[in-house]
Motif scaffolding. Structure first.
Motif, mmCIF file in Angstrom:
data_model
loop_
_atom_site.group_PDB
_atom_site.id
_atom_site.type_symbol
_atom_site.label_atom_id
_atom_site.label_comp_id
_atom_site.label_asym_id
_atom_site.label_seq_id
_atom_site.Cartn_x
_atom_site.Cartn_y
_atom_site.Cartn_z
ATOM 1 N N LYS A 1 0.836 -1.205 0.000
ATOM 2 C CA LYS A 1 0.000 0.000 0.000
ATOM 3 C C LYS A 1 0.870 1.254 0.000
ATOM 4 C CE LYS A 1 -3.753 2.146 2.655
ATOM 5 N NZ LYS A 1 -4.607 1.981 3.866
ATOM 6 N N LEU B 1 -6.078 -4.331 -1.775
ATOM 7 C CA LEU B 1 -5.764 -2.981 -2.255
ATOM 8 C C LEU B 1 -6.587 -2.623 -3.490
ATOM 9 C CD1 LEU B 1 -1.921 -3.063 -1.680
ATOM 10 C CD2 LEU B 1 -3.549 -1.549 -0.525
ATOM 11 N N GLU C 1 -10.022 -1.669 -2.336
ATOM 12 C CA GLU C 1 -10.039 -0.374 -1.655
ATOM 13 C C GLU C 1 -9.714 0.789 -2.599
ATOM 14 O OE1 GLU C 1 -7.262 -0.916 1.508
ATOM 15 O OE2 GLU C 1 -8.651 -2.111 2.723
ATOM 16 N N PHE D 1 -6.815 1.289 -4.418
ATOM 17 C CA PHE D 1 -5.415 1.697 -4.502
ATOM 18 C C PHE D 1 -4.705 1.077 -5.701
ATOM 19 C CE2 PHE D 1 -6.483 2.349 -0.046
ATOM 20 C CZ PHE D 1 -5.982 3.620 0.175
ATOM 21 N N SER E 1 -8.723 16.120 8.601
ATOM 22 C CA SER E 1 -9.384 14.949 9.173
ATOM 23 C C SER E 1 -10.166 15.317 10.428
ATOM 24 C CB SER E 1 -8.351 13.858 9.506
ATOM 25 O OG SER E 1 -7.778 13.341 8.330
ATOM 26 N N ARG F 1 -14.157 7.892 7.697
ATOM 27 C CA ARG F 1 -13.506 6.789 6.990
ATOM 28 C C ARG F 1 -13.153 7.203 5.562
ATOM 29 N NH1 ARG F 1 -17.227 3.418 7.795
ATOM 30 N NH2 ARG F 1 -16.347 2.593 9.718
ATOM 31 N N SER F 2 -14.050 7.931 4.922
ATOM 32 C CA SER F 2 -13.814 8.359 3.539
ATOM 33 C C SER F 2 -12.666 9.353 3.431
ATOM 34 C CB SER F 2 -15.092 8.970 2.952
ATOM 35 O OG SER F 2 -16.108 8.007 2.798
ATOM 36 N N ARG G 1 -10.131 9.695 5.395
ATOM 37 C CA ARG G 1 -8.858 9.018 5.650
ATOM 38 C C ARG G 1 -8.387 8.256 4.412
ATOM 39 N NH1 ARG G 1 -10.423 7.043 11.790
ATOM 40 N NH2 ARG G 1 -9.709 8.959 12.848
ATOM 41 N N SER G 2 -9.326 7.613 3.724
ATOM 42 C CA SER G 2 -8.981 6.930 2.483
ATOM 43 C C SER G 2 -8.526 7.924 1.414
ATOM 44 C CB SER G 2 -10.185 6.132 1.970
ATOM 45 O OG SER G 2 -9.928 5.573 0.704
ATOM 46 N N ASN H 1 -7.188 10.871 1.917
ATOM 47 C CA ASN H 1 -5.868 11.379 2.290
ATOM 48 C C ASN H 1 -4.771 10.468 1.762
ATOM 49 O OD1 ASN H 1 -6.634 13.705 3.635
ATOM 50 N ND2 ASN H 1 -6.706 12.741 5.639
ATOM 51 N N GLU H 2 -4.994 9.163 1.868
ATOM 52 C CA GLU H 2 -3.986 8.213 1.404
ATOM 53 C C GLU H 2 -3.889 8.201 -0.116
ATOM 54 O OE1 GLU H 2 -3.786 4.811 4.818
ATOM 55 O OE2 GLU H 2 -5.481 4.698 3.439
ATOM 56 N N ARG H 3 -5.030 8.179 -0.789
ATOM 57 C CA ARG H 3 -5.021 8.100 -2.253
ATOM 58 C C ARG H 3 -4.501 9.384 -2.902
ATOM 59 N NH1 ARG H 3 -10.662 6.311 -4.255
ATOM 60 N NH2 ARG H 3 -11.447 6.984 -2.232
#
Length: 237
Positions: free
Chosen positions: A21, A58, A61, A63, A139, A152-153, A155-156, A158-160
């Motif tokens: 990830k 992944l 999700e 990614f 966040s 939850r959205s 945070r996802s 932020n990562e993507r």
């Protein structure tokens, strides 16, 4: 003596998942590149079973991309995809800030104020530290909305979006969004939902003007060192 868990070979599916990830988020695995499962398993020192579990997870999700008969590939770094992420982020955060104006607590607002000043304190720091502070601030706005699905959205997201937002901060120079964080806190303090939403909209939309430039800078970074991958993974890209 037992092996140090931080340096032992990756064995569990969760640890493989976390490593791959991070590689996808930072484009250590390059954009649109088809993943060579045999080579990646060898690089990570694991069998293909935990790797395949991680790749499946992944892909589910968002990614990675799974293609019938072609396995897995890294998501592209292109204007359309970046635009969809920013549009989604705008809709999510604007809705959340309106709820936060109604539902925020004094304790939650105090924490947001602390995070706003923390982002100001990072202005002379490197882009990784600025991004970490910015992610924490945004966040927490969503957390004040008291909606677990929204949190939850974000945070996802932020990562993507981490790589492209890091590029924006690293290559975009000094920007004024840190002062806007303090203004957002003040608007939430007086429960001015519409003014807070308008400011946040401007705050996010400003990035849309730089999408093409960010992508160009992103590709240059990926193929000439990729400092973010080195920072996250502790190795060289």
């Amino acid at each position: 003596m037992d092996a140090d868990p931080d340096t032992a070979p990756l064995r569990s599916a969760d640890r493989v998942y976390g490593r791959v990830k991070a590689m996808a988020i930072s484009y250590r695995l390059r954009p649109s590149e088809r993943i060579n499962e045999v080579g990646l398993a060898r690089e990570l020192g694991v069998s293909r079973t935990p790797l395949r579990e991680a790749l499946n997870r992944l892909a589910a999700e968002g990614f990675l991309e799974a293609t019938v008969n072609r396995g897995y590939s890294v998501l592209p770094l292109d204007p359309k995809r970046v635009l969809t992420l920013y549009e989604y982020r705008a809709m999510l955060e604007i809705g959340a800030v309106r709820l936060a104006a109604e539902r925020r607590t004094e304790a939650g607002l105090s924490e947001l104020d602390r995070l706003a000043h923390q982002t100001q304190a990072t202005i002379e720091q490197d882009a990784f530290l600025k991004l970490s502070a910015d992610e924490a601030f945004h966040s927490h706005i969503v957390a004040l909305a008291d909606n677990a699905e929204m949190l939850r959205s974000i945070r996802s997201l932020n990562e993507r979006m981490r790589f492209i937002r890091w590029i924006d901060l690293d290559k975009g120079g000094r920007i004024n969004w840190m002062d806007e964080h303090v203004r957002l806190v003040n608007l939430l303090r007086v429960r001015d939902a519409e003014a807070a939403a308008a400011l946040l909209r401007t705050h996010i939309d400003r990035r849309l003007d730089r999408i093409t430039e960010m992508i160009r800078d992103g590709f240059a970074e990926i193929y000439t060192g990729n400092t973010l991958a080195a920072r996250i993974l502790g190795d060289t890209a």
